[in-house]
Design a protein around this motif. Structure first.
Motif, PDB file in Angstrom:
ATOM      1  N   GLN A   8      -2.606  17.513  -3.033  1.00 12.05           N
ATOM      2  CA  GLN A   8      -1.557  18.163  -3.805  1.00 12.05           C
ATOM      3  C   GLN A   8      -1.724  17.905  -5.299  1.00 12.05           C
ATOM      4  N   GLN A   9      -2.076  16.688  -5.643  1.00 18.37           N
ATOM      5  CA  GLN A   9      -2.287  16.372  -7.050  1.00 18.37           C
ATOM      6  C   GLN A   9      -3.457  17.154  -7.631  1.00 18.37           C
ATOM      7  N   GLN A  10      -4.526  17.263  -6.843  1.00 15.26           N
ATOM      8  CA  GLN A  10      -5.678  18.032  -7.305  1.00 15.26           C
ATOM      9  C   GLN A  10      -5.324  19.505  -7.451  1.00 15.26           C
ATOM     10  N   ASN A  11      -4.549  20.035  -6.499  1.00 14.46           N
ATOM     11  CA  ASN A  11      -4.131  21.437  -6.602  1.00 14.46           C
ATOM     12  C   ASN A  11      -3.264  21.657  -7.844  1.00 14.46           C
ATOM     13  N   ALA A  12      -2.358  20.694  -8.103  1.00 13.52           N
ATOM     14  CA  ALA A  12      -1.507  20.813  -9.294  1.00 13.52           C
ATOM     15  C   ALA A  12      -2.350  20.775 -10.563  1.00 13.52           C
ATOM     16  N   GLU A  13      -3.346  19.910 -10.593  1.00 10.06           N
ATOM     17  CA  GLU A  13      -4.211  19.833 -11.767  1.00 10.06           C
ATOM     18  C   GLU A  13      -5.019  21.125 -11.931  1.00 10.06           C
ATOM     19  N   MET A  14      -5.518  21.663 -10.819  1.00 10.46           N
ATOM     20  CA  MET A  14      -6.269  22.921 -10.895  1.00 10.46           C
ATOM     21  C   MET A  14      -5.368  24.068 -11.364  1.00 10.46           C
ATOM     22  N   ARG A  15      -4.135  24.083 -10.871  1.00 11.50           N
ATOM     23  CA  ARG A  15      -3.200  25.115 -11.299  1.00 11.50           C
ATOM     24  C   ARG A  15      -2.879  24.980 -12.788  1.00 11.50           C
ATOM     25  N   ALA A  16      -2.714  23.762 -13.239  1.00 13.47           N
ATOM     26  CA  ALA A  16      -2.448  23.547 -14.668  1.00 13.47           C
ATOM     27  C   ALA A  16      -3.638  23.987 -15.508  1.00 13.47           C
ATOM     28  N   ALA A  50      -3.603   4.510   9.576  1.00 13.76           N
ATOM     29  CA  ALA A  50      -4.134   5.868   9.741  1.00 13.76           C
ATOM     30  C   ALA A  50      -3.155   6.899   9.188  1.00 13.76           C
ATOM     31  N   ASP A  51      -1.851   6.699   9.448  1.00 14.60           N
ATOM     32  CA  ASP A  51      -0.842   7.628   8.919  1.00 14.60           C
ATOM     33  C   ASP A  51      -0.785   7.558   7.394  1.00 14.60           C
ATOM     34  N   ILE A  52      -0.855   6.339   6.855  1.00 13.90           N
ATOM     35  CA  ILE A  52      -0.824   6.189   5.398  1.00 13.90           C
ATOM     36  C   ILE A  52      -2.032   6.871   4.769  1.00 13.90           C
ATOM     37  N   LEU A  53      -3.188   6.731   5.409  1.00 14.60           N
ATOM     38  CA  LEU A  53      -4.389   7.370   4.879  1.00 14.60           C
ATOM     39  C   LEU A  53      -4.237   8.891   4.881  1.00 14.60           C
ATOM     40  N   THR A  54      -3.619   9.435   5.940  1.00 15.39           N
ATOM     41  CA  THR A  54      -3.381  10.877   5.988  1.00 15.39           C
ATOM     42  C   THR A  54      -2.431  11.317   4.880  1.00 15.39           C
ATOM     43  N   VAL A  55      -1.340  10.558   4.703  1.00 16.02           N
ATOM     44  CA  VAL A  55      -0.387  10.886   3.647  1.00 16.02           C
ATOM     45  C   VAL A  55      -1.057  10.797   2.274  1.00 16.02           C
ATOM     46  N   ASN A  56      -1.877   9.754   2.080  1.00 17.89           N
ATOM     47  CA  ASN A  56      -2.556   9.603   0.792  1.00 17.89           C
ATOM     48  C   ASN A  56      -3.496  10.772   0.528  1.00 17.89           C
ATOM     49  N   ALA A  57      -4.230  11.206   1.585  1.00 15.86           N
ATOM     50  CA  ALA A  57      -5.120  12.358   1.416  1.00 15.86           C
ATOM     51  C   ALA A  57      -4.329  13.611   1.061  1.00 15.86           C
ATOM     52  N   THR A  58      -3.159  13.777   1.695  1.00 14.80           N
ATOM     53  CA  THR A  58      -2.316  14.938   1.382  1.00 14.80           C
ATOM     54  C   THR A  58      -1.820  14.898  -0.053  1.00 14.80           C
ATOM     55  N   ILE A 104       0.838  -1.201   0.000  1.00 11.94           N
ATOM     56  CA  ILE A 104       0.000   0.000   0.000  1.00 11.94           C
ATOM     57  C   ILE A 104       0.873   1.252   0.000  1.00 11.94           C
ATOM     58  N   GLU A 105       1.947   1.235   0.774  1.00 12.00           N
ATOM     59  CA  GLU A 105       2.842   2.400   0.793  1.00 12.00           C
ATOM     60  C   GLU A 105       3.412   2.677  -0.596  1.00 12.00           C
ATOM     61  N   THR A 106       3.780   1.614  -1.313  1.00 13.64           N
ATOM     62  CA  THR A 106       4.284   1.797  -2.675  1.00 13.64           C
ATOM     63  C   THR A 106       3.207   2.354  -3.592  1.00 13.64           C
ATOM     64  N   GLU A 107       1.986   1.832  -3.460  1.00 12.40           N
ATOM     65  CA  GLU A 107       0.892   2.286  -4.306  1.00 12.40           C
ATOM     66  C   GLU A 107       0.522   3.736  -4.011  1.00 12.40           C
ATOM     67  N   VAL A 108       0.634   4.149  -2.739  1.00 10.67           N
ATOM     68  CA  VAL A 108       0.299   5.529  -2.379  1.00 10.67           C
ATOM     69  C   VAL A 108       1.214   6.505  -3.108  1.00 10.67           C
ATOM     70  N   PHE A 109       2.503   6.265  -3.076  1.00  8.70           N
ATOM     71  CA  PHE A 109       3.446   7.189  -3.715  1.00  8.70           C
ATOM     72  C   PHE A 109       3.478   7.017  -5.231  1.00  8.70           C
ATOM     73  N   ARG A 128      -9.400   2.752  -1.290  1.00  3.42           N
ATOM     74  CA  ARG A 128     -10.332   1.672  -0.970  1.00  3.42           C
ATOM     75  C   ARG A 128      -9.618   0.527  -0.267  1.00  3.42           C
ATOM     76  N   ARG A 129      -8.434   0.191  -0.722  1.00  2.00           N
ATOM     77  CA  ARG A 129      -7.689  -0.896  -0.089  1.00  2.00           C
ATOM     78  C   ARG A 129      -7.295  -0.539   1.341  1.00  2.00           C
ATOM     79  N   ILE A 130      -6.958   0.732   1.565  1.00  2.00           N
ATOM     80  CA  ILE A 130      -6.613   1.157   2.928  1.00  2.00           C
ATOM     81  C   ILE A 130      -7.816   1.004   3.849  1.00  2.00           C
ATOM     82  N   TYR A 131      -8.980   1.424   3.378  1.00  2.00           N
ATOM     83  CA  TYR A 131     -10.185   1.323   4.204  1.00  2.00           C
ATOM     84  C   TYR A 131     -10.523  -0.137   4.506  1.00  2.00           C
ATOM     85  N   GLU A 132     -10.420  -1.005   3.514  1.00  2.00           N
ATOM     86  CA  GLU A 132     -10.734  -2.417   3.726  1.00  2.00           C
ATOM     87  C   GLU A 132      -9.776  -3.051   4.730  1.00  2.00           C
TER      88      GLU A 132
END
Length: 384
Positions: free
Chosen positions: A304-312, A292-300, A214-219, A227-231
């Motif tokens: 960031q990805q959404q902000n980058a897309e909005m900026r683009a 819980a930490d991974i979920l927080t990092v994933n949300a961050t 999961i950590e690899t998939e997050v980054f 979904r996998r984190i929640y399950e």
């Protein structure tokens, strides 16, 4: 020989209130079968996994039915019955309750299943509920089973709901260690506890591997990782409910060593199981925190990805707007001469300046002045 076996008539004449409550209503006596209609043979209970009688740590009999188990147990003055059931019927549990004086609340729990891990003592009978777990490699998920154990002075009854744990391996292990098995039902209970706790180790390893993936998939930005984190978090909540109560249960058993004169070997055995449970419970707590930490990092990262897309998108919109300004400016500049040329291109005789010798230069000059004026205006506004 115990009083229960020595005086069976007294036992039947002095049924407790609980046993009367567990006894199903009696049906009217059936007529004896005629010689032409012999009685039907007793059906084999399909839910009995295995029943065996032991004496001094050695198996002496393997009854095929509960009735045979009861009869042979009465014939063994110092024997121990180990009965294994898988999803038994209500009739079978009521039969066991009547024979071994099992408490109706414990029997009700064993019927309904879906109980939390717990340890309760009803007189001389110990009732234990355990939640076993196993890791399924193909779907990469944790499967939980439920096990109910009744431990009495001369019997052990296991009621299994689910595929885990594999108690046949526990039975073979104990039969290969007669010195341990001859210590009685408590030794069987501790062996079952050890098997359930040892079964947590592959689950812990599998979950650790899942968290690493999961950590690899997050980054990597996998969109399905949330979904996998929640399950997995939900499975860890269930795993925590299975392991955390065991710590208190085992400490309660250890607190009764002196009162119930538990064998020293079994004391060491139980302490080892308690250590493993504590270690597993701590690992599960760590898994929940890590998820819980991974979920927080994933949300961050998602933010960031959404902000980058909005900026683009904003930058693309700005560039598009600049292009539109340029196109609009040149269109306005070119529109002025087109308008003048179109007007003077009409085929009318009575038009001003048609007979004027300076009419053509005037029209050309007017076009130039309008175009230059518009160009200067748009240039000052940074449209060009």
């Amino acid at each position: 020989m115990s009083e229960r076996r020595a005086r069976p008539d007294a036992k039947n004449s002095r049924k407790s209130v609980w046993r009367r409550a567990l006894t199903p209503p009696t049906a009217p006596p059936a007529k004896p079968p005629t010689p032409a209609e012999p009685p039907a043979p007793e059906a084999e209970p399909v839910s009995i996994v295995q029943a065996a009688l032991y004496r001094d740590g050695i198996r002496v009999s393997t009854p095929a039915t509960l009735a045979e188990t009861y009869r042979e147990l009465h014939e063994q003055p110092s024997g121990m019955a180990w009965i294994g059931l898988a999803r038994p019927t209500e009739t079978q549990l009521l039969s066991l309750a009547s024979e071994f004086d099992l408490h109706p609340l414990a029997v009700e729990d064993a019927m309904e299943a879906h109980q939390r891990p717990k340890l309760e003592r009803y007189g001389e009978t110990l009732f234990v509920v355990l939640r076993a777990a196993r890791y399924l490699d193909a779907p990469e998920e944790v499967d939980f089973g439920e096990l109910h154990v009744f431990v009495g002075p001369d019997f052990v009854i296991t009621v299994r709901h689910g595929a885990a744990p594999d108690l046949s391996a526990v039975r073979h292990r104990m039969e290969d260690s007669p010195d341990l098995l001859k210590l009685g039902p408590e030794a069987v209970l501790y062996a079952i506890l050890d098997a359930v706790v040892d079964g947590y180790a592959p689950v812990v390893a599998g979950v650790q591997n899942d968290i690493d993936e999961i950590e690899t998939e997050v980054f990597r930005g996998d969109p399905e990782v949330s979904r996998r984190i929640y399950e997995l978090s939900r499975e860890m909540v269930e795993f925590q409910r299975a392991t955390r109560p065991l710590v208190g249960m085992l400490h309660a058993l250890m607190a009764g060593f002196a009162k119930y004169r538990t064998d020293e070997e079994l004391q060491r055995y139980l302490r080892d199981v308690a250590d493993h449970v504590t270690h597993t419970s701590e690992r599960v707590d760590g898994f929940r925190q890590a998820l819980a930490d991974i979920l927080t990092v994933n949300a961050t990262l998602v933010t960031q990805q959404q902000n980058a897309e909005m900026r683009a998108l904003a930058e693309a919109g700005f560039e598009q707007n600049e292009e539109i300004k340029k196109i609009s400016s040149w269109a306005a500049i070119l529109f002025a001469p087109t308008l003048v040329g179109t007007i003077y291109g009409m085929n009318f005789e009575d038009m001003p300046e048609l007979g004027w010798s300076f009419g053509y230069p005037f029209a050309i000059g007017l076009m130039g002045v309008v175009c230059v004026s518009l160009y200067v205006i748009f240039k000052r506004r940074d449209w060009l």
